[in-house]
Design a protein around this motif. Structure first.
Motif, PDB file in Angstrom:
ATOM      1  N   THR A   1      13.484  58.847  13.383  1.00  0.00           N
ATOM      2  CA  THR A   1      14.502  59.580  12.626  1.00  0.00           C
ATOM      3  C   THR A   1      14.643  59.003  11.231  1.00  0.00           C
ATOM      4  O   THR A   1      14.761  59.743  10.238  1.00  0.00           O
ATOM      5  CB  THR A   1      15.850  59.531  13.359  1.00  0.00           C
TER       6      THR A   1
ATOM      7  N   HIS B   1       8.237  58.992  20.991  1.00  0.00           N
ATOM      8  CA  HIS B   1       9.096  58.395  22.025  1.00  0.00           C
ATOM      9  C   HIS B   1       8.403  58.318  23.383  1.00  0.00           C
ATOM     10  O   HIS B   1       8.568  57.325  24.103  1.00  0.00           O
ATOM     11  CB  HIS B   1      10.380  59.202  22.159  1.00  0.00           C
TER      12      HIS B   1
ATOM     13  N   ARG C   1      12.776  53.936  19.681  1.00  0.00           N
ATOM     14  CA  ARG C   1      11.760  54.696  18.960  1.00  0.00           C
ATOM     15  C   ARG C   1      12.329  55.919  18.260  1.00  0.00           C
ATOM     16  O   ARG C   1      11.896  56.282  17.176  1.00  0.00           O
ATOM     17  CB  ARG C   1      10.647  55.112  19.928  1.00  0.00           C
ATOM     18  N   ARG C   2      13.267  56.583  18.913  1.00  0.00           N
ATOM     19  CA  ARG C   2      13.858  57.777  18.295  1.00  0.00           C
ATOM     20  C   ARG C   2      14.536  57.423  16.975  1.00  0.00           C
ATOM     21  O   ARG C   2      14.417  58.160  15.986  1.00  0.00           O
ATOM     22  CB  ARG C   2      14.867  58.420  19.247  1.00  0.00           C
TER      23      ARG C   2
ATOM     24  N   VAL D   1       9.409  63.208  16.758  1.00  0.00           N
ATOM     25  CA  VAL D   1      10.277  62.258  17.453  1.00  0.00           C
ATOM     26  C   VAL D   1       9.937  62.194  18.935  1.00  0.00           C
ATOM     27  O   VAL D   1       9.839  61.114  19.527  1.00  0.00           O
ATOM     28  CB  VAL D   1      11.757  62.632  17.240  1.00  0.00           C
ATOM     29  N   ALA D   2       9.735  63.352  19.554  1.00  0.00           N
ATOM     30  CA  ALA D   2       9.478  63.391  20.998  1.00  0.00           C
ATOM     31  C   ALA D   2       8.136  62.764  21.347  1.00  0.00           C
ATOM     32  O   ALA D   2       8.031  61.997  22.318  1.00  0.00           O
ATOM     33  CB  ALA D   2       9.528  64.837  21.491  1.00  0.00           C
TER      34      ALA D   2
END
Length: 293
Positions: free
Chosen positions: A138, A289, A133-134, A285-286
């Protein structure tokens, strides 16, 4: 024998499938972005509206300056002479409402790029194909930032170039004049910054109407709530907003009429731009994720 027969095709398929590279993710996110008709309309009409508002400001100022006397009239006897405000040609290229419109457009496009996949269910397919996922986020951030940087650069460059050409007989500026390049650069970077903020809000809220309202609230309404200077901490919060930092960066150093008790310096303005961009990327991103699809 049976186990080998069952496992054999799977092993061959795994061996034959090429690994997913980051440039594959970039291509996929690029296709997703431009597969929406709204992308063409918003990114096409939005900058034209921004440039049009700035050009109209320049034309209005040029007409007003052409009909005003060279010297101001003398004050009546017994009355003090009022200070004369010098015309700022740079302000015509960076009219506040025009760039607030660009902020909303960029923030909304960034938000749609995230919550659109959740509302359509496409995000499940994406993560089934690429569980990292990151890496997916990204790539999405990189594509969005690049597209918005081009959009912001074209809009800022066109606004500055056309308005200063209109005002060439009224001390129009060139890109080499003090503060001009900084103003164009700050306005160009405003678009990707707001798009990244929109992506972070889209990842947090995941709802179309709620995210757009949050984009307007964070980018435009919060700075208005922290404009007072009675308490320094209130003003400092306002100074940490992207809109306030942009206003400081596009200010003409030769026409400084600021009366703020706690003004934003150029260095602080760039720090605000960088901090908001980094935090927005980290949040987007966090959240993607760690949260379930």
């Amino acid at each position: 024998m049976t186990a080998q027969t069952i496992a054999g095709p799977e092993a061959c398929a795994t061996a034959l499938d090429p690994p997913t590279r980051f440039h594959h993710l970039l291509i996929a996110e690029w296709i997703k972005l431009w597969s929406l008709r709204s992308t063409y309309w918003v990114l096409g009409i939005g900058p034209l509206a921004v440039i049009g508002i700035n050009v109209n400001s320049a034309l209005s100022n040029a007409d007003r300056l052409a009909h005003q006397p060279e010297l101001p009239p003398a004050p009546p006897p017994g009355r003090p002479e009022l200070p004369q405000m010098l015309f700022d040609p740079l302000a015509s290229a960076f009219v506040d409402p025009a760039w607030q419109l660009l902020m909303v457009i960029a923030g909304s496009v960034g938000a749609i790029a995230v919550f659109g996949e959740y509302t359509s269910g496409l995000i499940r397919t994406t993560f089934a194909a690429v569980p990292a996922r990151r890496a997916v986020m990204t790539a999405k951030v990189a594509v969005m930032a690049a597209v918005m940087l081009v959009l912001g650069t074209v809009t800022a460059g066109a606004s500055f170039g056309v308005t200063q050409a209109i005002l060439q007989d009224h001390h129009g500026m060139s890109i080499g004049d003090p503060g001009a390049l900084r103003a164009v650069a700050a306005s160009a970077l405003l678009a990707p910054l707001c798009a990244l903020v929109g992506m972070a809000l889209g990842a947090l809220i995941r709802h179309a109407a709620g995210t757009v309202v949050a984009v307007v609230g964070v980018l435009l309404l919060l700075p208005a709530l922290f404009m007072g200077e009675t308490y320094r901490w209130v003003k400092e919060i306002g100074n940490a907003m992207p809109l306030t930092a942009w206003r400081a960066l596009v200010q003409n150093p030769g026409r400084d009429y600021s009366v703020d008790k706690y003004p934003v310096s150029v260095t602080e303005g760039w720090i605000v731009f960088g901090a908001w961009s980094l935090v927005a990327v980290a949040v987007a991103v966090a959240v993607v994720h760690h949260r379930d699809v």
